[in-house]
Design an enzyme around this catalytic site. Structure first.
Site, PDB file in Angstrom:
ATOM      1  N   HIS A 148       1.648   1.472  -0.779  1.00 24.52           N
ATOM      2  CA  HIS A 148       3.060   1.147  -0.622  1.00 24.52           C
ATOM      3  C   HIS A 148       3.241  -0.248  -0.039  1.00 24.52           C
ATOM      4  O   HIS A 148       4.278  -0.877  -0.243  1.00 24.52           O
ATOM      5  CB  HIS A 148       3.741   2.188   0.262  1.00 24.52           C
ATOM      6  CG  HIS A 148       5.057   2.648  -0.283  1.00 24.52           C
ATOM      7  ND1 HIS A 148       5.180   3.305  -1.493  1.00 24.52           N
ATOM      8  CD2 HIS A 148       6.316   2.533   0.202  1.00 24.52           C
ATOM      9  CE1 HIS A 148       6.454   3.576  -1.715  1.00 24.52           C
ATOM     10  NE2 HIS A 148       7.157   3.116  -0.715  1.00 24.52           N
ATOM     11  N   LYS A 153      10.492   8.816  -9.662  1.00 20.00           N
ATOM     12  CA  LYS A 153      10.915  10.077  -9.072  1.00 20.00           C
ATOM     13  C   LYS A 153      11.911  10.781  -9.990  1.00 20.00           C
ATOM     14  O   LYS A 153      12.779  10.154 -10.583  1.00 20.00           O
ATOM     15  CB  LYS A 153      11.549   9.822  -7.700  1.00 20.00           C
ATOM     16  CG  LYS A 153      10.568   9.257  -6.671  1.00 20.00           C
ATOM     17  CD  LYS A 153      11.239   9.037  -5.336  1.00 20.00           C
ATOM     18  CE  LYS A 153      10.247   8.518  -4.301  1.00 20.00           C
ATOM     19  NZ  LYS A 153      10.882   8.276  -2.982  1.00 20.00           N
ATOM     20  N   HIS A 198      14.928   1.928  -7.679  1.00 22.95           N
ATOM     21  CA  HIS A 198      15.788   2.520  -6.657  1.00 22.95           C
ATOM     22  C   HIS A 198      17.112   2.961  -7.287  1.00 22.95           C
ATOM     23  O   HIS A 198      17.713   2.210  -8.053  1.00 22.95           O
ATOM     24  CB  HIS A 198      16.082   1.512  -5.537  1.00 22.95           C
ATOM     25  CG  HIS A 198      14.922   1.274  -4.639  1.00 22.95           C
ATOM     26  ND1 HIS A 198      14.797   0.155  -3.844  1.00 22.95           N
ATOM     27  CD2 HIS A 198      13.799   2.014  -4.399  1.00 22.95           C
ATOM     28  CE1 HIS A 198      13.675   0.210  -3.162  1.00 22.95           C
ATOM     29  NE2 HIS A 198      13.053   1.334  -3.475  1.00 22.95           N
ATOM     30  N   ARG A 235       4.867   2.530  -7.669  1.00 15.42           N
ATOM     31  CA  ARG A 235       4.383   3.487  -6.683  1.00 15.42           C
ATOM     32  C   ARG A 235       2.977   3.908  -7.090  1.00 15.42           C
ATOM     33  O   ARG A 235       2.609   3.864  -8.260  1.00 15.42           O
ATOM     34  CB  ARG A 235       5.292   4.710  -6.608  1.00 15.42           C
ATOM     35  CG  ARG A 235       6.734   4.405  -6.224  1.00 15.42           C
ATOM     36  CD  ARG A 235       7.570   5.677  -6.254  1.00 15.42           C
ATOM     37  NE  ARG A 235       8.963   5.445  -5.858  1.00 15.42           N
ATOM     38  CZ  ARG A 235       9.950   5.150  -6.707  1.00 15.42           C
ATOM     39  NH1 ARG A 235       9.692   5.073  -8.020  1.00 15.42           N
ATOM     40  NH2 ARG A 235      11.175   4.949  -6.265  1.00 15.42           N
ATOM     41  N   TYR A 258      14.977  -4.878   2.174  1.00 14.93           N
ATOM     42  CA  TYR A 258      14.056  -5.996   1.998  1.00 14.93           C
ATOM     43  C   TYR A 258      14.730  -7.331   2.302  1.00 14.93           C
ATOM     44  O   TYR A 258      14.055  -8.296   2.665  1.00 14.93           O
ATOM     45  CB  TYR A 258      13.507  -6.007   0.567  1.00 14.93           C
ATOM     46  CG  TYR A 258      12.618  -4.831   0.279  1.00 14.93           C
ATOM     47  CD1 TYR A 258      11.303  -4.800   0.719  1.00 14.93           C
ATOM     48  CD2 TYR A 258      13.106  -3.728  -0.420  1.00 14.93           C
ATOM     49  CE1 TYR A 258      10.493  -3.713   0.464  1.00 14.93           C
ATOM     50  CE2 TYR A 258      12.297  -2.640  -0.682  1.00 14.93           C
ATOM     51  CZ  TYR A 258      10.994  -2.634  -0.239  1.00 14.93           C
ATOM     52  OH  TYR A 258      10.190  -1.551  -0.477  1.00 14.93           O
ATOM     53  N   ARG A 317       3.677  -2.530  -2.821  1.00 10.98           N
ATOM     54  CA  ARG A 317       5.033  -2.400  -3.370  1.00 10.98           C
ATOM     55  C   ARG A 317       6.022  -3.172  -2.502  1.00 10.98           C
ATOM     56  O   ARG A 317       6.903  -3.871  -3.008  1.00 10.98           O
ATOM     57  CB  ARG A 317       5.391  -0.920  -3.434  1.00 10.98           C
ATOM     58  CG  ARG A 317       6.789  -0.598  -3.976  1.00 10.98           C
ATOM     59  CD  ARG A 317       6.866   0.909  -4.197  1.00 10.98           C
ATOM     60  NE  ARG A 317       8.232   1.418  -4.263  1.00 10.98           N
ATOM     61  CZ  ARG A 317       8.967   1.465  -5.377  1.00 10.98           C
ATOM     62  NH1 ARG A 317       8.474   1.002  -6.511  1.00 10.98           N
ATOM     63  NH2 ARG A 317      10.183   1.970  -5.354  1.00 10.98           N
TER      64      ARG A 317
END
Length: 315
Positions: free
Chosen positions: A259, A187, A285, A157, A294, A262
């Site tokens: 992004h 995150k 994730h 990110r 994806y 990414r």
């Protein structure tokens, strides 16, 4: 309630939205249009009495919205959902206002919005952007090339990339076969170690040896990997601008953001045969469900290739 009571109930509801709830004129126009279409549909199946409307009728209306008819094109899931919300609001109001005894729309759920697929760039566009970022081989160009190579090469990110310190890198010297690694902080402070391939490794080495020492001298000293012209940590906004300039110089006209790199990282891995759970770990994730979006992109790619390449795929 008999006969024209359905139309009267709709007018009462629209008055309620206008006077008591004070909806904006444009919103009220949308409700009026949606409910007019609903009335037309019910009339087409012989219903003009509010009490005669069933759950099957409301579901049938939703199906008609999605399929379209002679006078209306099919609606997207988002537009159909908006119309169904207006119908559900009308029937809920009719019950609360004593105009009807039951709510036939309460169990009819608006369609879920279509899942937006990530936008990935073709490899040729990514390569063109990376090449453009490195020209004309100045101190800042070396930084820009290293930054974008790290973004695409690790799937980081933008906040993770600009948050990197020099010590977060474990990069072997040039010529070694071993793949380097980088420690990314995602995150919630969750950390993960991601491999660094040869292209990103070479770009980072060039930046560290030939550019960063000059940039850090302009500031007060910082452990940050990517520095601005004043010797401080590069900001997210500046990193975004780096990519935009490179995309413009490369002539890539589609929308490009950090992004996007990414997304491209993940899509290109899956296209190359990577397992979705490996990609999940690389992206950081928490759930594989997030990563599986994806796989929809790669399935679309397979369909496109099949449709254009197989001799019996088309008429």
């Amino acid at each position: 309630m008999k006969g024209a009571d359905l139309a009267r109930a709709v007018r009462t509801y629209l008055d309620h939205l206008s006077v008591e709830r004070g909806l904006a004129a444009n919103t009220l126009t949308s409700y009026r249009r949606d409910l007019r279409r609903y009335q037309e549909y019910l009339a087409s199946v012989g219903i003009g009495d509010l009490a005669a409307v069933s759950e099957a009728n409301v579901s049938g209306f939703l199906m008609r919205l999605r399929e379209g008819d002679a006078d209306h094109p099919p609606l997207s899931s988002t537009s159909a959902a908006r119309t169904v919300v207006a119908v559900r609001g009308f029937h809920k109001f009719a019950v609360s206002d004593g105009l009807a005894a039951t709510d036939p729309a309460s169990a009819v759920k608006p369609p879920a919005p279509a899942k937006r697929l990530p936008k990935a760039l073709p490899l040729s566009d990514v390569e063109a952007i990376l090449e453009a970022a490195g020209a004309p081989d100045t101190v800042l160009a070396l930084r820009d090339r290293a930054l974008l190579e790290v973004l695409y090469g690790t799937g980081a990110r933008i906040s993770e990339a600009v948050g990197l310190d020099v010590d977060d890198l474990d990069v072997p010297v040039s010529g070694e076969d071993a793949v380097g690694t980088v420690l990314l902080r995602g995150k919630g402070g969750k950390e993960r170690i991601v491999p660094v391939g040869s292209y990103a490794r070479a770009a980072v080495e060039a930046y560290l040896v030939r550019a960063r020492t000059e940039l850090v001298a302009a500031g007060k000293g910082t452990p940050a990997l990517f520095l601005n012209a004043r010797g401080g940590r590069l900001s997210r906004q500046s990193a975004w601008a780096v990519l935009q300039r490179a995309a413009d110089r490369a002539g890539v006209t589609r929308d490009v953001s950090p992004h996007t790199l990414r997304h491209s990282f993940a899509t290109h891995l899956l296209d190359g045969g990577a397992d979705v759970r490996v990609v999940q770990e690389l992206l950081g994730h928490a759930s594989v469900t997030t990563t599986q979006v994806y796989t929809l992109v790669t399935v679309d790619n397979l369909r496109e290739v099949f449709a254009t390449a197989h001799p019996r795929a088309r008429d």
